[in-house]
Scaffold this motif. Structure first.
Motif, short mmCIF file in Angstrom:
data_model
loop_
_atom_site.label_atom_id
_atom_site.label_comp_id
_atom_site.label_asym_id
_atom_site.label_seq_id
_atom_site.Cartn_x
_atom_site.Cartn_y
_atom_site.Cartn_z
N ALA A 1 -12.79 3.80 -8.11
CA ALA A 1 -11.93 3.97 -6.95
C ALA A 1 -12.03 2.75 -6.04
N THR A 2 -10.92 2.37 -5.43
CA THR A 2 -10.87 1.25 -4.49
C THR A 2 -9.95 1.63 -3.33
N GLU A 3 -9.79 0.72 -2.38
CA GLU A 3 -8.86 1.01 -1.28
C GLU A 3 -7.41 1.01 -1.74
N TRP A 4 -7.14 0.54 -2.96
CA TRP A 4 -5.80 0.56 -3.53
C TRP A 4 -5.60 1.72 -4.49
N MET B 1 1.00 2.74 -3.53
CA MET B 1 -0.24 3.23 -4.15
C MET B 1 0.00 4.56 -4.85
N PRO B 2 -0.86 4.85 -5.88
CA PRO B 2 -2.03 4.09 -6.32
C PRO B 2 -1.68 2.95 -7.27
N GLN C 1 -10.14 10.15 -7.24
CA GLN C 1 -11.33 10.13 -8.10
C GLN C 1 -11.13 9.17 -9.27
N SER C 2 -12.23 8.60 -9.72
CA SER C 2 -12.18 7.69 -10.86
C SER C 2 -13.36 7.99 -11.78
N GLU D 1 -7.61 0.06 -9.59
CA GLU D 1 -8.64 0.93 -10.17
C GLU D 1 -9.30 0.29 -11.38
N THR E 1 -7.39 5.44 -4.19
CA THR E 1 -8.42 6.16 -3.43
C THR E 1 -8.76 7.52 -4.01
N LYS F 1 0.82 -1.21 0.00
CA LYS F 1 0.00 0.00 0.00
C LYS F 1 0.85 1.27 0.00
#
Length: 337
Positions: A296-299, A95-96, A303-304, A112, A301, A92
């Motif tokens: 977006a995911t926890e990996w 990231m990202p 904007q997507s 993502e 975080t 982590k």
């Protein structure tokens, strides 16, 4: 040489393969300097810290490797929970994570992009990749390169100038067994670093790159020159509806991206490919990007996709352009001109 540095192995393979593909010898002569520049810690201030993260990753003997399923997976039996948490915490710090997914000893990296969905759309239209030399342009952290190895490739060179992506690739490689695909490499360089007329690759992938290029025809010419005669191009890019004359040139931003230059119709794209000398041109898939594929995911975080669309009309970007639609077009460098 640090344990996360596979350059010696890369250079050895290129020297061997260059006997049958001389263009690889020409690239090898330039590559050490290119690699050093791409991994210059003075130019990339975070790189030294990322290397330290890799140095902390535990050594675990893998029992299973899966390169032919949605998540590129490396697993061992009975990895202690504490060690799994250690791996997760370290990864982590890189990231990202944009493209995947990966599963490394129980650490599920939910990237993502669900890049497996794109692979599933592309793979039915590929030449058999068994024993082929492949160039993957704009490979990110190398997800598709591992899938290509799973399909039997002899060599996959993934190129992407981002040092973060290079380190993420090395993190995945770190967990691969020594006898698992040693044919996959990540080069922190761009297509402009590939020698002209290298003519070395049976298959060249360019997925998600063309619309970032100020000169799309120059990019297509570079891809043509990378292929052997008879080799296959796999091109994926953003497109719009329209006829052979339709090309959208966005304003300052498109779907919040500031580096989008040309979005052709599929007819215009096929025309460009023909003008650059390609034959057997066919658009094999057209699909609107969905929040299932990019989110977006926890990996990842930030904007997507959902944040880049018009909240009142998901068929438009927030700038008012048509929402992202991606086409896969295949073509071939002719055997003779």
């Amino acid at each position: 040489m640090p344990r996360h540095d596979d350059r010696a192995m890369l250079y050895t393979q290129l020297a061997t393969l260059g006997e049958e593909r001389p263009g690889l010898h020409r690239w090898l002569a330039r590559l050490p300097e290119q690699m050093a520049a791409g991994l210059d810690e003075h130019r990339h201030g975070d790189l030294a810290g990322w290397w330290r993260v890799l140095d902390k990753l535990p050594q675990i003997a893998a029992d299973r490797v899966h390169l032919n399923q949605a998540a590129v997976t490396v697993q061992a039996n009975d990895v202690p929970v504490g060690q799994v948490k250690q791996i997760e915490g370290l990864l982590k710090q890189l990231m990202p994570w944009r493209k995947g997914p990966f599963n490394l000893h129980g650490v599920e990296i939910d990237t993502e992009w669900r890049s497996d969905l794109k692979w599933d759309r592309v793979v039915p239209h590929l030449d058999d990749l068994t024993d082929r030399l492949i160039l993957d342009v704009g490979c990110g952290s190398g997800y598709h390169a591992w899938r290509m190895a799973g399909a039997g490739a002899r060599l996959v060179l993934g190129i992407d100038p981002s040092p973060r992506f290079h380190v993420q690739f090395q993190a995945v490689r770190h967990f691969m067994p020594v006898d698992e695909p040693q044919c996959v490499f990540h080069l922190p360089v761009g297509i402009e670093h590939v020698p002209e007329q290298v003519s070395a690759f049976d298959t060249v992938f360019s997925m998600g790159v063309l619309y970032h290029r100020r000169s799309p025809l120059e990019h297509l010419a570079q891809l043509w020159e990378a292929l052997i005669p008879g080799g296959q191009l796999v091109l994926e890019t953003l497109v719009v509806e329209g006829d052979v004359h339709t090309v959208l040139v966005p304003g300052e931003r498109y779907a919040a991206m500031g580096n989008v230059w040309f979005l052709p119709s599929t007819a215009a794209l096929e025309h460009w490919l023909a003008r650059c000398g390609f034959t057997d041109i066919k658009t094999v898939d057209v699909a609107q990007t969905t929040a299932e594929e990019q989110r977006a995911t926890e990996w990842m975080t930030f904007q997507s996709l959902a944040d880049f669309l018009d909240p009142e009309n998901p068929n438009l970007t927030r700038e008012g352009y048509p929402a992202p639609v991606r086409a896969v077009t295949i073509a071939r460098r002719p055997v003779s001109v």
